[in-house]
Design an enzyme around this catalytic site. Structure first.
Site, PDB file in Angstrom:
ATOM      1  CB  CYS A 133      -0.985  -0.257   0.680  1.00 45.67           C
ATOM      2  SG  CYS A 133      -2.204   1.466   1.518  1.00 45.67           S
ATOM      3  CB  CYS A 136      -0.360   2.918   4.300  1.00 49.63           C
ATOM      4  SG  CYS A 136      -2.276   2.189   3.276  1.00 49.63           S
ATOM      5  CG  ASP A 137       3.159   0.704   4.527  1.00 52.00           C
ATOM      6  OD1 ASP A 137       2.248   1.825   5.351  1.00 52.00           O
ATOM      7  OD2 ASP A 137       3.165  -0.024   3.929  1.00 52.00           O
TER       8      ASP A 137
END
Ligand code: FAD
Ligand code: NAP
Length: 318
Positions: A133, A136-137
């Protein structure tokens, strides 16, 4: 135990659209949202192809708007994960951890989740330089050199997005052509921060939990050559698996685990159980098609319930 005319399992674009139509039809749907309220679009940034947003919209914003709209019409949305179902007996049963609900009809919209390559070293470093992701990261990879595996739209989108943070992004793809849509491919191929390594697979992810990812062992599938590729991050973007584990012996699935529906409809092999969105669709897999089939599922559930009433099989047991 409480009884419902319609239970909707999942709260991505399919489930929320089904919830909207069912709520507006006064069916008072129970919407069990699962572990990822809002579904897959919660993990993305710009959505440019959902009609009605000419400037584009962030995935989480779009899903929040859908959620608000469903709640406005009175759907009962609960943050609960379904762990089992019984579609053999009537009324149908839906188990969410320690609770059991009964329903006259059920709409399945549990979508799909990210796949991993399946390497031991990849799974060992999940959250330590390996991710599925970018939204997200990606932020954690500022000024790093990172790799993305895959050749579909997700890989293109992740690679482009990661160039906002990374020093360089290298896409590693097992073929010599991408399967992604032309517009997404063009963006990637024109991006000066992105390179592509074709015909190649990742055989091992190097590094430890302490160091994070330090490199990849790559194998060229045409020449057989094995090389080491230094990188500080690996984003796996190789597609998704339908979330159908709990429905295995309850509705008919295809060989890939997707729920089988009668072509052109959202009917499963069990009358009164409908499936919509990515859980039954390995061809289109878009937010708009998920929403479209969510609408179909709610309208068909409504017709099914009307038919039960006409046969004097009340949908609420007395
Ligand atoms: P999902 O969105 O997968 O939602 C599934 C829902 O089911 C979730 O709420 C989950 O919590 C729930 N659930 C699962 N198991 C259970 C359970 N046991 N109990 C209860 N609930 C459960 N499409 C586009 O059209 N445009 C884009 O720009 C775009 N970008 C994308 C970017 C990324 C990174 C990804 C991964 C996909 C993208 N897609 C895009 C595809 C799009 O997100 C999907 O087609 C769409 O989300 C499918 O909707 P869905 O409702 O079927 O399932
Ligand atoms: P996908 O289209 O199934 O593509 C998966 C890619 O990963 C393929 O290129 C595949 O290679 C590769 N792959 C699969 N398993 C692999 C493995 N074990 N090792 C190495 N590579 C592997 O999946 P997706 O890209 O996630 O897209 C899913 C759906 O969402 C699509 O319908 C897409 O259009 C949609 N989506 C849309 C957008 C958008 O419109 N903006 C953005 C993201 C996703 P092969 O090509 O060799 O099979």
């Amino acid at each position: 135990m409480s009884h419902h005319k319609v239970i909707i399992i999942g709260s991505g674009p399919a489930g929320l659209t089904a919830g909207l139509y069912a709520a507006r039809a006064n069916l008072k749907p129970l919407l069990l949202e699962g572990l990822q309220p809002g579904g897959q679009l919660m993990t993305t940034t710009e959505v440019e192809n959902f009609p009605g947003f000419p400037e584009g919209i962030q995935g989480p914003d779009l899903m929040e708007k859908m959620r608000e709209q469903v709640k406005r019409f009175g759907a009962d949305a609960r943050f609960e994960v379904v762990t089992g179902v019984d579609f053999v007996n009537k009324p149908f049963k839906v188990v969410a951890e320690d609770k059991t609900y009964t329903a006259a009809s059920v709409i399945i919209s549990t979508g799909a989740t990210a796949k991993y390559i399946g390497l031991e070293s990849e799974l060992a470093l999940l959250g330590h330089g390996v991710s599925a992701c970018a939204t997200c990261d990606g932020f954690f990879f500022r000024d790093r050199d990172i790799a993305v595996v895959g050749g579909g739209d997700t890989a293109m989108e992740e690679a482009n997005f990661l160039t906002r943070f990374a020093k360089s992004v290298t896409i590693i793809h097992r073929k010599n052509t991408f399967r992604a849509s032309k517009i997404m491919q063009e963006r990637v191929l024109k991006n000066p921060k992105i390179k592509v390594i074709w015909d190649t697979v990742v055989e091992k992810v190097m590094g430890t939990k302490e160091t994070g990812v330090t490199g990849l062992q790559l194998k060229n599938l045409t020449t057989g050559e094995v090389t080491e590729f230094p990188t500080q991050g690996l984003f796996v973007a190789i597609g998704h698996k339908p979330n159908t584990e709990i429905f295995k012996d309850q509705v008919e699935l295809d060989a890939a685990g997707y729920i089988k529906v009668v072509p052109g409809t959202v009917d499963t092999n069990i009358p009164g159980v409908f499936a919509c969105g990515d859980v039954q669709d390995h061809r289109y897999r878009q937010a708009i098609t998920a929403a479209g089939t969510g609408c179909m599922a709610a309208m068909d559930a409504e017709k099914y319930l009307e038919a039960l009433d006409a046969k004097q099989e009340p949908c609420i047991p007395v």
